[in-house]
Scaffold this active site. Structure first.
Site, PDB file in Angstrom:
ATOM      1  N   CYS A  66      -5.219  -2.542  -1.079  1.00 26.87           N
ATOM      2  CA  CYS A  66      -6.165  -3.613  -1.419  1.00 26.87           C
ATOM      3  C   CYS A  66      -7.202  -3.125  -2.432  1.00 26.87           C
ATOM      4  O   CYS A  66      -7.741  -2.020  -2.299  1.00 26.87           O
ATOM      5  CB  CYS A  66      -6.862  -4.117  -0.165  1.00 26.87           C
ATOM      6  SG  CYS A  66      -5.713  -4.779   1.064  1.00 26.87           S
ATOM      7  N   CYS A  78      -2.585   3.166   2.982  1.00 22.09           N
ATOM      8  CA  CYS A  78      -3.318   2.127   3.693  1.00 22.09           C
ATOM      9  C   CYS A  78      -4.389   2.726   4.596  1.00 22.09           C
ATOM     10  O   CYS A  78      -4.345   3.900   4.953  1.00 22.09           O
ATOM     11  CB  CYS A  78      -2.372   1.250   4.493  1.00 22.09           C
ATOM     12  SG  CYS A  78      -3.180  -0.271   5.044  1.00 22.09           S
ATOM     13  N   GLU A 119     -10.090  -5.038  14.007  1.00 24.69           N
ATOM     14  CA  GLU A 119     -10.950  -5.574  12.960  1.00 24.69           C
ATOM     15  C   GLU A 119     -10.986  -7.098  13.071  1.00 24.69           C
ATOM     16  O   GLU A 119     -10.018  -7.720  13.499  1.00 24.69           O
ATOM     17  CB  GLU A 119     -10.422  -5.180  11.579  1.00 24.69           C
ATOM     18  CG  GLU A 119     -10.516  -3.688  11.322  1.00 24.69           C
ATOM     19  CD  GLU A 119     -10.058  -3.300   9.928  1.00 24.69           C
ATOM     20  OE1 GLU A 119      -9.484  -4.152   9.221  1.00 24.69           O
ATOM     21  OE2 GLU A 119     -10.272  -2.141   9.549  1.00 24.69           O
ATOM     22  N   SER A 138     -13.172  -5.280   8.894  1.00 25.19           N
ATOM     23  CA  SER A 138     -12.456  -4.821   7.716  1.00 25.19           C
ATOM     24  C   SER A 138     -13.461  -4.464   6.637  1.00 25.19           C
ATOM     25  O   SER A 138     -14.558  -5.015   6.574  1.00 25.19           O
ATOM     26  CB  SER A 138     -11.549  -5.943   7.212  1.00 25.19           C
ATOM     27  OG  SER A 138     -11.126  -5.689   5.899  1.00 25.19           O
ATOM     28  N   CYS A 162       0.816  -1.220   0.000  1.00 24.39           N
ATOM     29  CA  CYS A 162       0.000   0.000   0.000  1.00 24.39           C
ATOM     30  C   CYS A 162       0.852   1.274   0.000  1.00 24.39           C
ATOM     31  O   CYS A 162       0.454   2.298  -0.542  1.00 24.39           O
ATOM     32  CB  CYS A 162      -0.891   0.061   1.249  1.00 24.39           C
ATOM     33  SG  CYS A 162      -1.240  -1.496   2.026  1.00 24.39           S
TER      34      CYS A 162
END
Length: 577
Positions: free
Chosen positions: A201, A129, A453, A479, A56
């Site tokens: 992601c 991120c 998370e 998440s 990231c």
């Protein structure tokens, strides 16, 4: 571009560059190769969250060089600095996740301190991120200097057996592996294929959700968040962002001129219609707090309730950030929202133009595949829903994108776990039953500490094929990659004596995402009696250090889990000192 003079008599950098008394300060600047002309130009902080922790952030250092070129081109002097990042993909599923949400505050604090200490006049912030995006935007609003945000870009999708995959698929493959549904070799093949490049992601998880927010709220140039990290076009957006920061400085357009109640509502709309991360319900109130605005979880969920969901992104849908970018990105999404009168068009943006003016420049239309026309959405209400009831008097939140309407009401007996590790171990050995509501408590901001998370647990459930057969509630977080009927942010948290602390195995819990309700089948008298008998918050092992400090300071989840009084209490604005 021609060099243009700036009047520095009211800019913060005058404190380190102007007048005979600042000769020692200037000598430090000469030592770094600055010319006399550069010293007397505005100083622009170029803040990145670069590190080698995860893909990231790995490209941010290179992208910062493009930003600096833009600042220089527009007669400014860029000063690059870095701050921390805790990357959730690495921190997930173990003690490291306690550091994640606390890192958001640390990022905001360290950017503020760096800007204050060196008297920079404006900021361009680059982040990759999850928590680094809101942390950077919080610092911008707190400082209230001319500010431009730029996202580092998403990762390219991996390919496995002819299909696009993301890190979410790896987490779910772990669940399948535990269930005996795949081999060691297949798991190894998936983990090696899922993440093929730099970037955050790729699904509409927290990073891409907050990247979309950065455009919708106005702090980022339109369409700047879309291109994947490896694309060379990101450099052009970096240079444009550096130039934009200088234009904002020239016009004295500051972060709080951009981040207003209306722009926060625009941002919440974009989260809803893209099926974004529930974490936006935490980060939008925190950004608002820096501006002295009361924009709480209830306010966010109110917008979610009447916003159609029409952008088909993972984890609830089929596509990733690269696909959204190729379909026209956030500008096309906002153009669809505008058709339904769901956008405040007069909000200022980092370009110096209003959102409405920006959207007037967008020629592309919804492609009907990634971005549906708003007249024919995937569902009529947002992909994220707020819940309230006797189990969560201060509210809770659930992502329903990808969940059929008939599956959005769930009633079952509670199976209570005192922390995520206990729940994960039970899931591994199938120590739960179909139809149960798994309750994970003591994971709130103060009680965790750190509000972890639960992706490892939820992904394991999905991997076992139980995502629709059980529900899960927690005072922690999920998440953005979580799917299944998973309720987070339950408040008050267990450590503060909220009802989630009082639930026992077998209590019947009802979650109704259609009507926005969450309840436990106990009378007020029964809950009061249990509260009287409650032994108090669980003791943690975090008795010193940053997590102890965070637990002492952090406030309620529905207000954004913030750690200081915010803009409403301030007695000065940094940019005016």
């Amino acid at each position: 571009m021609l060099k243009r003079p700036f009047d520095k008599t009211k800019l913060p950098s005058r404190h380190v560059t102007e007048g005979p008394a600042r000769a020692p300060h200037r000598s430090f600047l000469y030592a770094m190769g600055l010319t006399e002309e550069e010293i007397h130009q505005p100083l622009v902080g170029v803040a990145t969250c670069w590190n080698e922790a995860a893909p990231c952030n790995i490209a941010l250092n290179r992208q910062a060089q493009a930003v600096k070129l833009g600042v220089k081109e527009a007669s400014g002097t860029p000063r690059e600095f870095t701050t921390i990042t805790v990357t959730d993909g690495i921190a997930m599923g173990h003690e490291g996740m306690r550091a994640s949400l606390a890192s958001r505050e640390a990022i905001a604090d360290t950017v503020e301190l760096t800007m204050r200490g060196h008297c920079y006049d404006a900021i361009v912030g680059l982040a990759g991120c999850d928590k680094s995006l809101p942390g950077m935007m919080m610092a911008m609003v707190r400082l209230n200097v001319p500010s431009v945000f730029i996202y580092g870009g998403s990762i390219m999708p991996g390919r496995y057996k002819g299909k696009d995959i993301t890190v979410q698929d790896v987490f779910e493959a772990v669940g399948k592996h535990q269930a005996g549904a795949n081999s060691d070799e297949e798991l190894r093949a998936i983990e090696k294929a899922a993440c093929p490049s730099a970037g955050a992601c790729g699904g509409q998880f927290t990073a891409n959700t907050m990247a979309c927010v950065s455009e919708a709220i106005g702090l980022a140039l339109m369409n700047s968040s879309g291109a994947p990290a490896p694309y060379e076009s990101r450099d052009a957006y970096g240079t444009a962002s550096g130039i934009a920061a200088m234009h904002l400085l020239e016009q004295n357009i500051r972060a709080r001129d951009i981040v207003t109640r209306k722009s926060l509502e625009n941002a919440a709309r974009v989260v809803a219609c893209t099926g974004g991360s529930t974490n936006a319900g935490l980060h939008l109130p925190a950004i608002a707090h820096e501006a002295g605005l009361e924009f709480y979880l209830d306010d966010v969920c109110e917008i979610f309730r009447d916003t159609p969901y029409f952008v088909d992104l993972k984890p609830g849908g089929n596509y990733v950030a690269k696909d959204l970018y190729e379909a026209g990105g956030v500008p096309v999404v906002m153009k669809e929202l505008r058709k339904a009168g769901l956008i405040h068009e007069d909000c200022m943006t980092a370009s110096g133009r209003a959102i409405g003016e920006e959207l007037d420049l967008i020629e592309r239309e919804a492609d009907g595949k990634v971005i549906y026309p708003i007249e024919t959405p995937i569902t009529q209400t947002g992909g994220v829903v707020g819940l309230k009831g006797n189990l969560a008097p201060q509210g809770a939140i659930v992502k329903v994108a990808g969940i059929a309407a008939e599956d959005q009401v769930f009633t079952g007996p509670a199976r209570v776990f005192e922390c995520e590790e206990d729940a994960f171990e039970a899931v591994k050995i199938r120590g739960y039953k179909e139809g149960e509501v798994i309750v994970i408590r003591n994971e709130g901001p103060a009680g965790g500490p750190g509000m972890r998370e639960m992706l490892a647990t939820t992904a394991a459930l999905s991997g076992q094929g139980m995502g629709k057969k059980v529900a899960l509630i927690t005072d922690g977080r999920f998440s953005g990659a979580t799917r299944g009927f998973c309720v987070g942010h339950v408040g008050p948290e267990a450590a503060h004596g909220g009802p989630i602390a009082l639930v026992q195995d077998g209590d019947v819990i009802t979650i109704d995402a259609v009507n926005g309700a969450i309840s436990v089948d106990l009378t007020d008298e029964e809950l009061a009696a249990r509260k009287d008998a409650w032994s108090g918050p669980r003791e943690t092992i975090y008795a010193s250090g940053s997590l102890w400090k965070y637990a002492q300071l952090v406030g309620e989840t529905y207000k954004g889990a913030v750690t200081h009084p915010g803009g409403a209490a301030e007695k000065h604005v940094y940019a005016d000192l």
